[in-house]
Scaffold this active site. Sequence first.
Site, short mmCIF file in Angstrom:
data_model
loop_
_atom_site.label_atom_id
_atom_site.label_comp_id
_atom_site.label_asym_id
_atom_site.label_seq_id
_atom_site.Cartn_x
_atom_site.Cartn_y
_atom_site.Cartn_z
N CYS A 18 -22.23 27.89 -5.34
CA CYS A 18 -20.90 27.62 -4.79
C CYS A 18 -21.04 27.32 -3.08
CB CYS A 18 -20.16 28.87 -4.95
SG CYS A 18 -20.10 29.36 -6.70
N GLY A 45 -20.57 22.36 -4.87
CA GLY A 45 -19.81 22.89 -6.09
C GLY A 45 -18.84 21.74 -6.15
N ASN A 119 -20.59 33.16 -2.99
CA ASN A 119 -21.64 32.36 -3.32
C ASN A 119 -23.00 33.17 -3.61
OD1 ASN A 119 -23.85 30.39 -1.10
ND2 ASN A 119 -23.64 30.04 -3.33
N GLY A 120 -23.47 32.82 -4.75
CA GLY A 120 -24.78 33.49 -5.20
C GLY A 120 -24.80 33.90 -6.66
N CYS A 270 -33.12 31.60 1.08
CA CYS A 270 -33.32 30.50 0.24
C CYS A 270 -34.00 29.21 0.70
CB CYS A 270 -32.03 30.02 -0.75
SG CYS A 270 -32.49 28.81 -1.79
N TYR A 276 -33.04 20.81 -0.22
CA TYR A 276 -32.18 20.23 -1.09
C TYR A 276 -30.63 20.53 -0.96
CZ TYR A 276 -29.82 18.42 -5.32
OH TYR A 276 -28.96 17.89 -6.25
N SER A 317 -31.12 13.41 -0.27
CA SER A 317 -31.92 14.32 0.42
C SER A 317 -33.59 14.01 0.56
CB SER A 317 -32.10 15.63 -0.21
OG SER A 317 -32.25 15.57 -1.85
N ASP A 379 -38.95 12.23 -3.11
CA ASP A 379 -38.06 13.00 -3.64
C ASP A 379 -38.19 14.38 -3.30
OD1 ASP A 379 -35.40 13.33 -4.81
OD2 ASP A 379 -36.10 12.49 -6.98
N ASP A 380 -36.97 15.13 -3.41
CA ASP A 380 -36.97 16.47 -3.10
C ASP A 380 -37.84 17.57 -4.05
OD1 ASP A 380 -34.72 17.56 -5.03
OD2 ASP A 380 -33.73 15.97 -3.71
N CYS A 416 -34.77 30.29 -11.05
CA CYS A 416 -34.22 31.38 -10.00
C CYS A 416 -33.11 32.17 -10.71
CB CYS A 416 -33.34 30.29 -8.98
SG CYS A 416 -32.46 30.86 -7.66
N CYS A 475 -37.19 33.10 0.67
CA CYS A 475 -37.64 33.35 -0.63
C CYS A 475 -38.13 31.94 -1.20
CB CYS A 475 -36.09 33.47 -1.48
SG CYS A 475 -36.28 33.34 -3.44
N CYS A 478 -39.10 30.53 -6.78
CA CYS A 478 -39.10 29.30 -8.01
C CYS A 478 -40.41 28.61 -7.62
CB CYS A 478 -37.79 28.57 -7.89
SG CYS A 478 -37.47 27.87 -6.00
#
Length: 531
Positions: A18, A45, A119-120, A270, A276, A317, A379-380, A416, A475, A478
């Site tokens: 979000c 979003g 958001n989250g 994050c 990205y 990106s 690519d990202d 994630c 963080c 991932c």
Amino acid sequence: MEQKAERAAMDDALHEECGVFGVWAPGRDVARLTYFGLKALQHRGQESAGIAVGDGGTVMVRKDLGLIDQVFSDADLSALTGQLAVGHVRYGTAGAKSWEAAQPHLSTINDVIIALAHNGTLVNTDELRRQLIDLGISFLSNSDSEVATRLIGYFTQRTRHLREGIRKTMELVRGGYAMTLINEQALYAFRDPHGIRPLVLGRLPHDGSDGDVLHPTHSAGWVVASETCALDIVGAEYVRDIRPGEILRISAEGLVSEQGVAPEPESAECIFEQVYFARPDSIMGGKSVYACRYDMGRQLAREAPVEADMVIGVPDSGLPPAEGYAHESGIPFGEGLIKNRYVARTFIQPTQELRAMGVRMKLNPLRDNIAGKRLVVIDDSIVRGTTMVQLVKMLRQAGAAEVHVRINSPEVVWPCFYGIDTDVQAQLISANKTVEEIRAYIGADSLAFLSVEGLLACMPAIGEGLPAGGVRGYCTACFTGVYPVAIPASFGRDKFMPGYDPCNMTEPAALPRDVVAKKEHDHSWEAAHGV
Ligand code: SF4
């Protein structure tokens, strides 16, 4: 689940959950300011959009499924009058894609009215929801954000103090969150103690007289937003980040900050924002996202050089790191792929025929530029790998002599839990295959990923002090499986494949940790994801 499978088939990418926005600006058209702020955050979003406005006496909300322009007409915005507002754009990971899950969430308990934009993802709301239901509080959706809204409403009604309601909720919920909230008179902004999801404070220009930046009587208003690009669009000047664990209250009484919960000694922002999610023109930690991505490309060229004729980026990106890779390697940068910006944002359900067109719906090769050339393609990330298979094939069909894929992030091996739609681990190609197996699967001549250390070296201000003490960290869960916020077993156990042992399912863990050895390849991936 059906919606998710459908989406996955169309879209092999990570998704931010979000974008949030908030404004306190008496005398200004707060609904339109929010509308423009959300326009700048639309990339975060596209499933639903909403605005809530406070006018001193009540709070009004309008929200619906769709893009900002689909949800709000000029007449809708004119009807939303007041002094303060919050807004939200959503790509849902927790909760269904429904009107009820769209935000802002409104909560009315007796005379306490609040609207919240989040958001989250919160990882421990199942039990909290059950407890609230036992207390007679009903829910419209299965969204974690609605649980937070009801908790704040409940505690506010009990304590008769909204900031106390927020503080008690922050003590209870776990996960990644950046939230904006209004009642009839005040705007609040608060962020989880790790600072996982971004949230910034900006000031709308005042009337020309010199004033204390922390006092709204000298300012035309205040803005909070997920990214600085949303401040830019409304003409607000960046002031600072909302601190991890901080609660900011903005009202006619001024701007008041208090620490809602103690921040962690090292934040865990994050890192995928820079890779990205965030717009390249946003500033995070004092460095532009564009500059971070450019540096990732330079680092990638140092770590994974290759002989080639041209470097191209996968829009959008992948373009800045492609420029960085070209700069560092001395190989010319060129345009190789043109993006159709509007296909991904459609709400028309894809037919089988459209799905078969796959990546061609979004990207088209520039044949004259790439024919006969040895390409480096940046690519990202690679999530499921299905897009990259089609992309490499498309470039070869357009005449590329060689296709060397370079990814400006490490391998995404772990799911994630903090607001990104990476689904279960079995869906991630890097959890199922070695790099050489992925290269063979996507049909590239060579493949390399940026290292975790290399990525961290490109981040802004790592290890530097944050305003509230502590140091800035990131963080990387991932990539590494080291989760900064403990994940309750009930929330996450079934998302890991057998043989994988994530760090911190229950306790905080030290960063960093080496990527765990991959599961031996069992060839089930081709059966499930064959292209
Ligand atoms: S796990 Fe990855 S995507 Fe999720 S918050 Fe951490 S860095 Fe971001």
